[in-house]
Design a protein around this motif. Structure first.
Motif, PDB file in Angstrom:
ATOM      1  N   UNK A  43      -9.064 -15.920   3.545  1.00  0.00           N
ATOM      2  CA  UNK A  43      -7.901 -17.030   3.129  1.00  0.00           C
ATOM      3  C   UNK A  43      -7.032 -16.400   2.034  1.00  0.00           C
ATOM      4  N   UNK A  44      -6.829 -15.315   1.998  1.00  0.00           N
ATOM      5  CA  UNK A  44      -5.965 -14.942   0.907  1.00  0.00           C
ATOM      6  C   UNK A  44      -4.885 -13.915   1.382  1.00  0.00           C
ATOM      7  N   UNK A  45      -3.736 -14.178   0.728  1.00  0.00           N
ATOM      8  CA  UNK A  45      -2.434 -12.932   0.979  1.00  0.00           C
ATOM      9  C   UNK A  45      -2.885 -11.720   0.841  1.00  0.00           C
ATOM     10  N   UNK A  46      -2.408 -10.868   1.507  1.00  0.00           N
ATOM     11  CA  UNK A  46      -2.610  -9.377   1.405  1.00  0.00           C
ATOM     12  C   UNK A  46      -1.511  -8.985   0.167  1.00  0.00           C
TER      13      UNK A  46
ATOM     14  N   UNK B 180       5.136  -1.382   5.219  1.00  0.00           N
ATOM     15  CA  UNK B 180       5.868  -2.800   5.096  1.00  0.00           C
ATOM     16  C   UNK B 180       5.037  -3.724   6.148  1.00  0.00           C
ATOM     17  N   UNK B 181       4.299  -3.304   7.107  1.00  0.00           N
ATOM     18  CA  UNK B 181       3.432  -4.112   8.103  1.00  0.00           C
ATOM     19  C   UNK B 181       2.754  -5.284   7.327  1.00  0.00           C
ATOM     20  N   UNK B 182       2.308  -4.702   6.153  1.00  0.00           N
ATOM     21  CA  UNK B 182       1.558  -5.961   5.661  1.00  0.00           C
ATOM     22  C   UNK B 182       2.340  -7.196   4.990  1.00  0.00           C
ATOM     23  N   UNK B 183       3.588  -7.152   5.101  1.00  0.00           N
ATOM     24  CA  UNK B 183       4.646  -8.213   4.743  1.00  0.00           C
ATOM     25  C   UNK B 183       4.873  -9.027   5.968  1.00  0.00           C
ATOM     26  N   UNK B 184       4.588  -8.510   7.072  1.00  0.00           N
ATOM     27  CA  UNK B 184       4.990  -9.186   8.478  1.00  0.00           C
ATOM     28  C   UNK B 184       4.363 -10.448   9.032  1.00  0.00           C
TER      29      UNK B 184
ATOM     30  N   UNK C 243      -5.534  -6.773   7.399  1.00  0.00           N
ATOM     31  CA  UNK C 243      -4.946  -8.228   7.800  1.00  0.00           C
ATOM     32  C   UNK C 243      -6.082  -9.296   8.117  1.00  0.00           C
ATOM     33  N   UNK C 244      -7.060  -8.905   9.009  1.00  0.00           N
ATOM     34  CA  UNK C 244      -8.035  -9.733   9.445  1.00  0.00           C
ATOM     35  C   UNK C 244      -8.964 -10.085   8.569  1.00  0.00           C
TER      36      UNK C 244
END
Length: 356
Positions: free
Chosen positions: A298-301, A15-19, A291-292
């Motif tokens: 410039x794209x969402x994960x 879920x960290x990818x949605x943080x 995430x970096x």
């Protein structure tokens, strides 16, 4: 079991990818990849930590209780064994995350997930002491907190056995005291010494004529509990901790039985066990690097995408395997050879799970 506990934490942290900063935004767990099959991990994967602690207790009481109690393993050797197994990867990931978070905060104005990344938190992290005195919030490579707490239990385990012989009554007293403390450190003591009870039980029945019957009863119980919960459609909720405190030692007792398996299967299980610590400490740095990368693009994960999930999980497991083989094990041998200079100093051993 160690590998499954690691996977539980890995998927819980997916879920960290949605943080955004330290909180999820727009996260709907039921929309995560393979949710129907993996929902226990997505919904309660944090319980993998207490299972780690319980497994650690089993391993320590099984492997070290007698040699510590009778003086065959001295304090320095015990310390070096723990240091060589836990510290090299902790230090490497601590520095890696510290550098990556500097890059991340420069582009976003806040850190990725764990926000307390300052000098006052870095110094205790250097000594793996981040959560010894009080809970100040996860920092840097956040999952290490559970390993930090467990180190205190290691010290108590060694010192206690030098004074008082191991006994079920002592373990029960420690468990009761840990429950009454209501602290995270106390909780670690509870599950560690509960795992120790399972090891004591297994050792006690090793030569007993009743061993097959006891193993059968424990095996039936280990199957009956989850089946009963499923049939009754019960959500343990706040009782999850109590349930795991009873169930995990039973499962450890059952799994400690020798099973004749093909050599390839045994090799696979050993490899999975060896890479649990590296998987535990590597998954957050890998998430931070992902995430970096997407911020740079410039794209969402695309964390809801099944292929992305597969790529993340597989890359983490491969990195964990390679890290154990080419970094952890050599570092362990080097430290033991340097600090112990004994004939067996170069041997490696599976990590007692904590973390961690």
């Amino acid at each position: 079991m160690r590998f499954l506990a690691t996977v539980a934490v890995l998927l819980w942290h997916y879920q960290h990818f949605a943080f955004v900063a330290d909180a999820p935004v727009g996260l709907v767990r039921s929309e995560l990849p393979f949710y129907r099959a993996l929902f226990p991990f997505y919904e309660a994967g944090q319980s993998g930590v207490v299972i780690f602690w319980c497994i650690s207790g089993f391993i320590f009481f099984w492997k070290y209780s007698s040699v510590v109690a009778d003086g065959r393993m001295d304090g320095w050797t015990f310390f070096v064994y723990r240091l060589s197994r836990l510290y090299p990867l902790h230090f490497a990931t601590l520095v890696l995350v510290a550098v990556l978070q500097v890059v991340y905060v420069a582009g976003h104005g806040f850190f990725f997930v764990y926000q307390d990344n300052d000098v006052s938190h870095f110094v205790p992290q250097l000594f793996m002491a981040s959560d010894w005195l009080k809970v100040t919030g996860a920092s840097f490579n956040g999952p290490i907190w559970s390993v930090s707490v467990e180190i205190l239990v290691y010290a108590a385990f060694f010192l206690t056995l030098r004074i008082v012989p191991a006994s079920p009554l002592l373990n029960l007293a420690v468990i009761l005291a840990g429950i009454m403390s209501g602290t995270l450190v106390g909780k670690c003591f509870v599950f560690f010494y509960a795992g120790g009870l399972a090891a004591m039980a297994r050792l006690a029945v090793a030569n007993s004529p009743f061993r097959p019957k006891l193993e059968a009863i424990a095996g039936c119980a280990s199957l009956a509990v989850p089946v009963a919960l499923w049939l009754a459609d019960v959500d343990p909720g706040e009782l999850t901790g109590a349930l795991l405190l009873v169930y995990t030692p039973i499962l450890l007792f059952v799994c400690a039985r020798h099973f004749a398996l093909p050599q390839r299967v045994e090799d696979l299980l050993q490899a999975a066990g060896n890479m649990t610590y590296s998987c535990y400490l590597l998954h957050f740095p890998i998430q931070l690097m992902i995430a970096l990368a997407f911020a740079w693009l410039e794209r969402p994960i695309p964390y809801r995408d099944h292929l992305f999930w597969v790529a993340f999980v597989v890359s983490t497991l491969v990195a964990a395997y390679l890290t154990f083989r080419w970094f952890e094990a050599p570092a362990q041998r080097l430290i033991r050879n340097t600090l112990l200079r004994r004939q067996n100093a170069g041997q490696t051993s599976p990590v007692p799970l904590r973390q961690n």
